[in-house]
Write a protein that holds these residues in place. Structure first.
Motif, short mmCIF file in Angstrom:
data_model
loop_
_atom_site.label_atom_id
_atom_site.label_comp_id
_atom_site.label_asym_id
_atom_site.label_seq_id
_atom_site.Cartn_x
_atom_site.Cartn_y
_atom_site.Cartn_z
N THR A 171 0.81 -1.22 0.00
CA THR A 171 0.00 0.00 0.00
C THR A 171 0.84 1.26 0.00
N VAL A 231 -0.83 4.62 3.60
CA VAL A 231 -2.21 4.11 3.54
C VAL A 231 -3.23 5.18 3.18
N ILE A 234 -6.47 -1.46 6.48
CA ILE A 234 -7.06 -0.52 5.56
C ILE A 234 -8.58 -0.54 5.75
#
Lengths: 167, 558
Positions: free
Chosen positions: B284, B287, B310
């Motif tokens: 990712t 984030v 997430i």
């Protein structure tokens, strides 16, 4: 926010280490912890108070469920529940102020369960607020030692963790 | 009839269909090995317990069957720990049996005593210390069940000497019943319908597939689903073999060393369909930036993965294969031409590239490409950890599921070579290549003895640049080239191989790369090829730690 979880686990050796280890490993803070058996002797109940926001709490619960020995987890903070804690407080006391201490304790429905020339032991059961209040009142006499059990909780009404909702 | 605990283990393994054990004997497993004497189960003696654990892991990854390990108490057990943690991080099914001192001695710091259940709590799916032999059949049944269902993982059974010796009736249970363990396989129908609706409206969808697709056997459904919907697919390192690397919809690997176009696609997508993947931070990047302006569907068999790293719009707990099967039923062709052509532009702007001078030093990427060419993309590949691993992910286009074993989550150097032995034993008719670094290979090179003893014909390609290359690269970028503790002097790998009784080949010129690979493939036995490559090549693209994935360092020719 403090939340109270009731965790039903297999009553097997090492299960407390698994649960406590999980909290440590994942960085969840335990505020208090109490363990004991249930009606079913093969099952123990861990009442654990954690400081967590809702997202973190969801993750705590999911991680707990990954432990094979965890049977059920309920977030008691979501339900009307009663919470109690037992606290023993050893206070400096003598013949002159013993009665005074006794009076403070009675108004909180707490008791003296041991008396010596220099001290008394008070037994207090109740909510955290009540225990904190007594501790603060007794501080002026000199608190020598305190021991607390950690919170234990049940949902109000006929709902139980085993049959009720999960967290 | 009553039989001993040790005998029960062997009988249970037969019931579980186990035909191979990786292990190393010792005082606390004498009875276990004594029982093995009378059994048909093949035992592979590795030269280090860590080798046994990694070999069993490699075996499990390429066959889908659980890897089984025996080791003795104390150091035998602790030597397994890295192998167990490796398997745990990558959800690999394994059942490990360790000896333990007699129950009367537990807790006394007895000779070769280690609290291996305590040590492995955080790195096993579950573990057992069996003090009562009557519990043993149930425990073994449960262990195999737990290891091979839900999200797979390693399970350890610790057996005190007296439990192995004690006798009881052996009845192997047909079924397990565990109140605390009921994995969810079928996805929630309502959630699947919501996901299908969201996908149908997507303008710039991307499928992000992980190891769950491979482990569940969902690769065929994934291919069908992607083709039917015209949605491009990027995979994690663990998911590389879940989608054919040379397919028109394949974006290759994403993340820190993923392709430019895969990361750009993820970054610009409006709908991400994550299947059996866990939004690792290597994937990712930052984030907050990653999730901006996107809807995310997350399919995973482990409920704890959903929402862990997430925020997710549509969570679906379930088996990747089964959920894909359901999604497939509802799938409609999407008009993704514009999106795909945008991705093609990115591909043209930032292709994977390197320079190979004919008369210069060998480019490491060239070796990987040549292994791909010479094997037709059909070999089973294992890797160690480092630059060579990332180049393998970038340049070897996998075409078949379960044809890669690589330590993704834990990133264990020393994994690849023993894993290749397990992989070869599990798939004896396949060609197995271990792509290694000069640093990693030395971490478990003692297993050359195992390879020779059983004539396990793996081909080890050492991408030898004289450095701990990935760390050197990090020091180049983030420590102002103050290189420390990365310049390594290796032994003469050809002589090392020969000392063990294996074949060794040295390759120093680009023109010799392909012939050496072919030569190695012709030798019926273990071969080590020492490829002397450029010493300062970097893995590009590279997303710097904590940056957005669209902020890649793309590199330039040197």
């Amino acid at each position: 926010m403090r939340k109270v979880l009731a965790v039903l686990v297999d009553n097997t050796p090492g299960v407390l280490v698994r649960v406590a280890g999980l909290f440590a490993r994942r960085g969840f803070n335990i505020e208090s912890l109490a363990v004991g058996t249930t009606v079913d002797k093969t099952v123990s109940r861990i009442t654990v108070e954690v400081d967590a926001d809702n997202e973190m709490l969801e993750q705590v619960i999911k991680q707990l469920y990954k432990l094979i020995n965890v049977l059920k987890v309920s977030n008691l903070s979501e339900f009307p529940s009663v919470h109690r804690e037992l606290c023993l407080i050893k206070v400096q006391a003598n013949a002159n102020n013993r009665a005074e201490i006794q009076q403070i304790l009675s108004s909180f429905r707490a008791h003296i369960i041991d008396i010596s020339h220099q001290s008394v032991i008070a037994e207090v059961t109740g909510s955290e607020d009540k225990i904190e209040a007594i501790i603060s009142l007794l501080q002026v006499y000199g608190i020598m030692e305190i021991v607390r059990t950690g919170k234990i909780s049940l949902m109000r009404g006929s709902k139980t963790v085993r049959n009720g909702e999960t967290g | 009839m009553k039989i001993s605990g040790a005998r029960m283990v062997i009988e249970a393994l037969k019931k579980e269909g186990v035909d191979i054990i990786f292990g190393y004997p010792g005082g606390a497993v004498l009875s276990l090995y004594d029982q093995l004497y009378d059994s048909d189960i093949r035992h592979i003696l590795t030269r280090h317990e860590q080798g046994a654990a990694h070999a069993a892991d490699g075996y499990a990854r390429v066959t889908g069957k659980p890897g089984v390990v025996f080791a003795t108490s104390g150091p035998g057990a602790t030597n397994l720990v890295t192998g167990i943690a490796t398997a745990y991080m990558d959800s690999v099914p394994m059942v490990l049996f360790t000896g333990q001192v007699a129950t009367s001695l537990i807790g006394t710091d007895a000779f070769q005593e280690a609290d291996i259940t305590g040590i492995t709590y955080p790195v096993t799916k579950h573990n057992y210390l069996v003090k009562d032999v009557r519990q043993l059949p149930r425990v073994i049944k449960e262990a195999f069940h737990i290891a091979t269902t839900g999200r797979f993982g390693p399970v350890l059974i610790d057996l005190p000497k007296d439990t192995q010796a004690a006798e009881a009736e052996f009845v192997y249970p047909e079924k397990v019943s565990m109140v605390g363990y009921n994995p969810t396989y079928a996805g929630h129908q309502g959630q699947i319908a919501r996901a299908a609706k969201l996908i149908a409206r997507a303008q710039r969808p991307v499928i992000y597939a992980g190891g769950g697709v491979v482990f569940s056997g969902g690769h065929e459904y994934l291919l069908e689903f992607a083709e039917k919907t015209n949605i491009p697919v990027t995979t994690t390192l663990m998911g590389l073999t879940g989608f054919p690397g040379n397919h028109r919809l394949s974006l290759g690997m994403l993340g820190m060393h993923g392709t430019y176009w895969a990361n750009m696609s993820m970054s610009h997508a409006d709908v991400i369909i994550a299947i059996g993947a866990r939004f690792d931070e290597r994937v990712t990047g930052k984030v907050d930036d990653f999730v901006r302006d996107k809807k995310i569907i997350h399919i995973d068999i482990d409920p704890a993965e959903i929402g862990k790293n997430i925020r997710v719009d549509i969570p679906i707990v379930g088996d990747a294969r089964m959920v894909l099967g359901e999604l497939l039923k509802k799938a409609e062709p999407l008009a993704t031409e514009a999106w795909l052509s945008q991705i093609e532009d990115w591909k043209r702007q930032g292709p994977l590239c390197y320079k190979q001078d004919e008369n210069g030093k060998i480019a490491p990427q060239y070796v990987i490409e040549q292994i791909y060419q010479q094997t037709g993309g059909n070999a089973i590949i294992t890797t160690e950890v480092g630059q060579h691993q990332m180049w393998t992910a970038q340049y070897y286009r996998f075409s078949r599921p379960r044809s890669l074993a690589s330590s993704g989550g834990l990133g264990t150097m020393g994994y690849g070579f023993p894993a290749s032995l397990g992989a070869q034993l599990g798939r004896p008719d396949e060609l197995v290549f271990c792509i290694a670094g000069d640093g990693s290979f030395l971490m478990n090179s003692q297993e050359l003895a195992t390879a020779v003893a059983y004539n396990i014909p793996v081909k080890v390609a050492i991408i030898n640049n004289g450095y701990l290359g990935l760390v050197r690269q990090l020091q180049e970028f983030f420590c102002r080239r103050r290189y420390i503790a990365v310049d390594i002097q290796s032994p003469n790998f050809v002589k090392l191989a020969e000392a063990f009784g294996a074949h060794g080949l040295l390759v120093e010129k680009p023109g010799d790369v392909a012939p050496a690979i072919r030569r190695a493939m012709d030798i019926n036995g273990p071969v080590v090829i020492d490829f002397r490559v450029k010493d300062d090549e970097n893995v590009f693209p590279m997303v710097p730690p904590s940056a957005q994935i669209s902020e890649m360092i793309r590199g330039a020719f040197k």
